[in-house]
Write an enzyme that holds these catalytic residues in place. Sequence first.
Site, PDB file in Angstrom:
ATOM      1  N   ILE A   1     -62.526 -37.128   3.379  1.00  0.00           N
ATOM      2  CA  ILE A   1     -63.013 -35.574   2.999  1.00  0.00           C
ATOM      3  C   ILE A   1     -62.478 -35.238   1.721  1.00  0.00           C
ATOM      4  O   ILE A   1     -62.980 -34.004   1.157  1.00  0.00           O
ATOM      5  CB  ILE A   1     -62.929 -34.748   4.067  1.00  0.00           C
ATOM      6  N   SER A   2     -61.701 -35.892   1.277  1.00  0.00           N
ATOM      7  CA  SER A   2     -60.988 -35.559   0.040  1.00  0.00           C
ATOM      8  C   SER A   2     -61.662 -35.490  -1.295  1.00  0.00           C
ATOM      9  O   SER A   2     -62.077 -36.558  -1.603  1.00  0.00           O
ATOM     10  CB  SER A   2     -59.456 -35.820  -0.329  1.00  0.00           C
ATOM     11  N   PRO A   3     -61.981 -34.367  -2.183  1.00  0.00           N
ATOM     12  CA  PRO A   3     -62.714 -34.484  -3.405  1.00  0.00           C
ATOM     13  C   PRO A   3     -61.927 -35.444  -4.282  1.00  0.00           C
ATOM     14  O   PRO A   3     -62.711 -36.075  -5.192  1.00  0.00           O
ATOM     15  CB  PRO A   3     -62.866 -32.902  -3.785  1.00  0.00           C
ATOM     16  N   TYR A   4     -60.713 -35.330  -4.354  1.00  0.00           N
ATOM     17  CA  TYR A   4     -59.993 -36.184  -5.168  1.00  0.00           C
ATOM     18  C   TYR A   4     -60.025 -37.596  -4.840  1.00  0.00           C
ATOM     19  O   TYR A   4     -59.736 -38.648  -5.717  1.00  0.00           O
ATOM     20  CB  TYR A   4     -58.370 -35.746  -5.337  1.00  0.00           C
TER      21      TYR A   4
ATOM     22  N   ALA B   1     -57.804 -39.367   2.415  1.00  0.00           N
ATOM     23  CA  ALA B   1     -58.815 -38.727   3.169  1.00  0.00           C
ATOM     24  C   ALA B   1     -60.121 -38.949   2.993  1.00  0.00           C
ATOM     25  O   ALA B   1     -60.514 -38.484   1.635  1.00  0.00           O
ATOM     26  CB  ALA B   1     -58.657 -37.279   3.403  1.00  0.00           C
TER      27      ALA B   1
END
Length: 198
Positions: A11-14, A9
Amino acid sequence: MPHIDYYFATISPYTYLSGTRPSEVAKKHGATITYKPCDIMGLFSRTGGVPPKDRHPNRQAYRLQDMERRAKLLGKPLNTKPMFWPTNSAPSAYAIIAAQNAGHDVSELVATIGSAIWAEEKDISQDDVVRAALEKCGLDPALADKDMLTSAETFGKNLEDAVSAGVFGAPFFVVDSGQVFWGEDRIDDLDAHLAGRI
């Protein structure tokens, strides 16, 4: 030649913390990689996950600590509570899909979009931010608007593919060997698997 489907994603920090390492691991082992951005909130709702804001406070607190630790270990700047998050991930995902369909390596683009949210306080739902990311990676900014119907259909299909493949979070790596790896902190395991060590 092994193949990796990389579900993520924007928007995912990871995903951001993964940077370009998935591509580097793939190249190291002569593997091909397909980038499959998908709707993480839709994925959560389909697979029993809970959006961060709805998690128990204990889980929310752990997530923030974990993000900070991982960022320090990786030497990457990180604002754990960015101004423009969560936001609509579709425009950035569409641009990645269009660039990949045009034959480009999108590793740097994925990393640049992640950095825009988590290190630069930018809103990746905005066309100018997506175009700037494309340009920064040496790609045509017009890819942001190219074949948007195809990109939208692919974005939706990626979610269906993710659920069918056993994916439930991001980043998530599905290898054609049948092995799956969840999380930025499992990229080393992916590397070891492709090397035949595990």
